[in-house]
Design an enzyme around this catalytic site. Structure first.
Site, PDB file in Angstrom:
ATOM      1  N   SER A   1     -68.273 -27.630  49.906  1.00  0.00           N
ATOM      2  CA  SER A   1     -69.364 -26.851  49.515  1.00  0.00           C
ATOM      3  C   SER A   1     -69.039 -25.308  49.267  1.00  0.00           C
ATOM      4  O   SER A   1     -68.638 -24.749  50.230  1.00  0.00           O
ATOM      5  CB  SER A   1     -70.375 -27.144  50.571  1.00  0.00           C
ATOM      6  OG  SER A   1     -71.507 -26.197  50.228  1.00  0.00           O
TER       7      SER A   1
ATOM      8  N   HIS B   1     -69.114 -29.403  45.589  1.00  0.00           N
ATOM      9  CA  HIS B   1     -70.434 -29.614  46.109  1.00  0.00           C
ATOM     10  C   HIS B   1     -71.145 -28.294  45.858  1.00  0.00           C
ATOM     11  O   HIS B   1     -70.904 -27.144  46.317  1.00  0.00           O
ATOM     12  CB  HIS B   1     -70.729 -29.889  47.627  1.00  0.00           C
ATOM     13  CG  HIS B   1     -72.046 -30.268  48.044  1.00  0.00           C
ATOM     14  ND1 HIS B   1     -72.639 -31.468  47.931  1.00  0.00           N
ATOM     15  CD2 HIS B   1     -72.913 -29.427  48.754  1.00  0.00           C
ATOM     16  CE1 HIS B   1     -73.948 -31.460  48.481  1.00  0.00           C
ATOM     17  NE2 HIS B   1     -73.849 -30.152  49.174  1.00  0.00           N
TER      18      HIS B   1
ATOM     19  N   ASP C   1     -74.617 -26.132  46.082  1.00  0.00           N
ATOM     20  CA  ASP C   1     -76.096 -26.169  46.892  1.00  0.00           C
ATOM     21  C   ASP C   1     -76.945 -25.186  45.923  1.00  0.00           C
ATOM     22  O   ASP C   1     -76.649 -23.785  45.933  1.00  0.00           O
ATOM     23  CB  ASP C   1     -75.864 -25.507  48.254  1.00  0.00           C
ATOM     24  CG  ASP C   1     -75.153 -26.574  49.202  1.00  0.00           C
ATOM     25  OD1 ASP C   1     -75.719 -27.814  49.080  1.00  0.00           O
ATOM     26  OD2 ASP C   1     -74.192 -26.318  49.513  1.00  0.00           O
TER      27      ASP C   1
ATOM     28  N   MET D   1     -80.640 -23.670  45.764  1.00  0.00           N
ATOM     29  CA  MET D   1     -81.786 -23.254  46.700  1.00  0.00           C
ATOM     30  C   MET D   1     -82.684 -22.249  46.018  1.00  0.00           C
ATOM     31  O   MET D   1     -82.399 -21.516  45.228  1.00  0.00           O
ATOM     32  CB  MET D   1     -81.158 -22.877  47.966  1.00  0.00           C
ATOM     33  CG  MET D   1     -80.256 -23.547  48.790  1.00  0.00           C
ATOM     34  SD  MET D   1     -79.676 -22.653  50.312  1.00  0.00           S
ATOM     35  CE  MET D   1     -78.429 -23.937  50.958  1.00  0.00           C
TER      36      MET D   1
ATOM     37  N   HIS E   1     -76.532 -30.403  44.632  1.00  0.00           N
ATOM     38  CA  HIS E   1     -77.449 -30.740  45.686  1.00  0.00           C
ATOM     39  C   HIS E   1     -78.588 -29.777  45.231  1.00  0.00           C
ATOM     40  O   HIS E   1     -78.625 -28.651  45.820  1.00  0.00           O
ATOM     41  CB  HIS E   1     -76.583 -30.449  46.957  1.00  0.00           C
ATOM     42  CG  HIS E   1     -77.882 -30.708  48.150  1.00  0.00           C
ATOM     43  ND1 HIS E   1     -77.380 -30.417  49.420  1.00  0.00           N
ATOM     44  CD2 HIS E   1     -79.049 -31.318  48.201  1.00  0.00           C
ATOM     45  CE1 HIS E   1     -78.309 -30.670  50.162  1.00  0.00           C
ATOM     46  NE2 HIS E   1     -79.322 -31.091  49.521  1.00  0.00           N
TER      47      HIS E   1
ATOM     48  N   MET F   1     -81.792 -28.246  46.322  1.00  0.00           N
ATOM     49  CA  MET F   1     -82.823 -27.879  47.277  1.00  0.00           C
ATOM     50  C   MET F   1     -83.935 -27.158  46.843  1.00  0.00           C
ATOM     51  O   MET F   1     -84.260 -25.966  47.130  1.00  0.00           O
ATOM     52  CB  MET F   1     -82.205 -27.394  48.671  1.00  0.00           C
ATOM     53  CG  MET F   1     -81.161 -28.273  49.472  1.00  0.00           C
ATOM     54  SD  MET F   1     -80.023 -27.766  50.312  1.00  0.00           S
ATOM     55  CE  MET F   1     -78.717 -27.221  49.244  1.00  0.00           C
TER      56      MET F   1
ATOM     57  N   MET G   1     -79.054 -35.713  55.178  1.00  0.00           N
ATOM     58  CA  MET G   1     -78.817 -34.198  55.690  1.00  0.00           C
ATOM     59  C   MET G   1     -78.564 -34.579  57.355  1.00  0.00           C
ATOM     60  O   MET G   1     -79.431 -35.134  58.050  1.00  0.00           O
ATOM     61  CB  MET G   1     -79.979 -33.243  55.313  1.00  0.00           C
ATOM     62  CG  MET G   1     -80.246 -33.030  53.945  1.00  0.00           C
ATOM     63  SD  MET G   1     -78.876 -32.401  53.139  1.00  0.00           S
ATOM     64  CE  MET G   1     -78.568 -30.880  54.208  1.00  0.00           C
TER      65      MET G   1
ATOM     66  N   ASP H   1     -74.267 -34.490  54.978  1.00  0.00           N
ATOM     67  CA  ASP H   1     -74.014 -32.806  54.614  1.00  0.00           C
ATOM     68  C   ASP H   1     -74.568 -32.125  55.584  1.00  0.00           C
ATOM     69  O   ASP H   1     -75.894 -32.306  55.878  1.00  0.00           O
ATOM     70  CB  ASP H   1     -74.775 -32.869  53.111  1.00  0.00           C
ATOM     71  CG  ASP H   1     -74.757 -31.257  52.599  1.00  0.00           C
ATOM     72  OD1 ASP H   1     -73.843 -30.517  53.311  1.00  0.00           O
ATOM     73  OD2 ASP H   1     -75.320 -30.796  51.854  1.00  0.00           O
TER      74      ASP H   1
HETATM   75  O1  LIG Z   1     -76.669 -28.614  51.882  1.00  0.00           O
HETATM   76  C1  LIG Z   1     -76.249 -27.413  52.649  1.00  0.00           C
HETATM   77  C2  LIG Z   1     -77.081 -26.586  53.520  1.00  0.00           C
HETATM   78  O2  LIG Z   1     -78.484 -26.896  53.297  1.00  0.00           O
HETATM   79  C3  LIG Z   1     -74.744 -27.545  52.675  1.00  0.00           C
HETATM   80  O3  LIG Z   1     -74.129 -28.402  51.784  1.00  0.00           O
HETATM   81  C4  LIG Z   1     -74.040 -27.350  53.833  1.00  0.00           C
HETATM   82  O4  LIG Z   1     -74.815 -26.920  54.944  1.00  0.00           O
HETATM   83  C5  LIG Z   1     -72.632 -27.360  54.077  1.00  0.00           C
HETATM   84  O5  LIG Z   1     -72.424 -26.202  54.843  1.00  0.00           O
HETATM   85  P1  LIG Z   1     -71.637 -26.704  56.272  1.00  0.00           P
HETATM   86  O6  LIG Z   1     -70.531 -27.562  56.018  1.00  0.00           O
HETATM   87  O7  LIG Z   1     -71.153 -25.337  56.702  1.00  0.00           O
HETATM   88  O8  LIG Z   1     -72.847 -27.168  57.316  1.00  0.00           O
HETATM   89 FE   LIG Z   2     -75.573 -29.405  50.225  1.00  0.00          FE
END
Ligand SMILES: O=C(CO)[C@H](O)[C@H](O)COP(=O)(O)O
Ligand SMILES: [Fe+2]
Length: 228
Positions: free
Chosen positions: A8, A31, A33, A35, A64, A66, A135, A173
């Site tokens: 990520s 990946h 993210d 947001m 992903h 969010m 999640m 994740d």
């Molecule tokens: O979607 C996510 C957070 O909302 C990230 O993909 C996820 O937290 C990855 O970070 P880590 O592996 O450090 O937890």
């Molecule tokens: Fe994510």
């Protein structure tokens, strides 16, 4: 299905995204993210950055989202070049229509569940999806502790996938690391997102290889993989 490791870029240096993407070439997916500071209390990047990342790396992008109003925005990430687009069940007004639109535009369609969202109401939707994301932290930030109370949901989802004979990938994740990846694999996950465990390592590529080896070994000894 072979184990997949998806670093990520949330945990990467955002001022050096192209280099950071190249540092994990050899991973299955990158990946990304997205947001919006509404669906989650954090703000990251959007369509123009995804377009640039597609040009910067040969690794396919696993976006992903969010974000609120997923029905409106998710198709734009396919048009930007993402190979897989994940919307949140909690943010989609019409998840079946949206999954069909993502597939029709040429990407893999995926749906994510926050920790408090159960899988059971979505059982009949699973054939519409290429991947289901469970999640294992509250979405919004990298580097949080893995929620092991999600392991039963991973197991139940794997049972539903087997029961219906689906090809659906099961992604986890949040807090996935050398300490937690084996529990996830044994419970039935086959796609593993890792942010801080990869980009926090001295050698991100080596961290991807080590996580893959651990996940493969745990899968090989798991009851769900032996049943196939
Ligand atoms: O979607 C996510 C957070 O909302 C990230 O993909 C996820 O937290 C990855 O970070 P880590 O592996 O450090 O937890
Ligand atoms: Fe994510």
């Amino acid at each position: 299905m072979a184990v997949q490791i998806n670093p990520s870029i949330l945990s990467a240096d955002f001022a050096r995204l192209a280099e950071e993407a190249k540092a994990v070439e050899g991973a299955d997916w990158l990946h990304v993210d997205v947001m919006d500071n509404h669906f989650v209390p954090n703000l990251t990047l959007g369509v123009p950055v995804v377009e640039s990342l597609v040009r910067a790396t040969d690794t396919p992008l696993d976006c992903h989202l969010m974000i609120q109003d997923a029905d409106r925005w998710a198709p734009q990430y396919v048009e930007a070049g993402a190979s897989s687009v994940t919307f949140h069940a909690e943010a989609a007004a019409a998840p079946v229509r949206l999954a069909r639109e993502i597939r029709a535009k040429g990407a893999r369609a995926s749906m994510a569940l926050k920790p408090a969202t159960p899988i059971e109401p979505y059982e009949d939707l699973l054939p519409e999806l290429d991947m289901l994301l469970i999640m294992t932290v509250e979405p919004g930030f990298g580097g949080q502790a893995f929620l092991d109370i999600m392991l039963p949901k991973i197991r139940r989802t794997r049972e539903l996938i087997s029961k219906h004979g689906l090809e659906l990938w099961l992604q986890v994740d949040g807090g996935v690391s050398a300490s937690t990846i084996e529990q996830c694999a044994e419970a039935g996950a086959d796609v593993f997102v890792a942010g801080s465990a990869v980009y926090g390592a001295a050698d991100p590529s080596a961290a991807v290889r080590a996580l893959r080896t651990q996940a493969e070994r745990a899968t090989a000894r798991s009851s769900w993989a032996c049943d196939d």
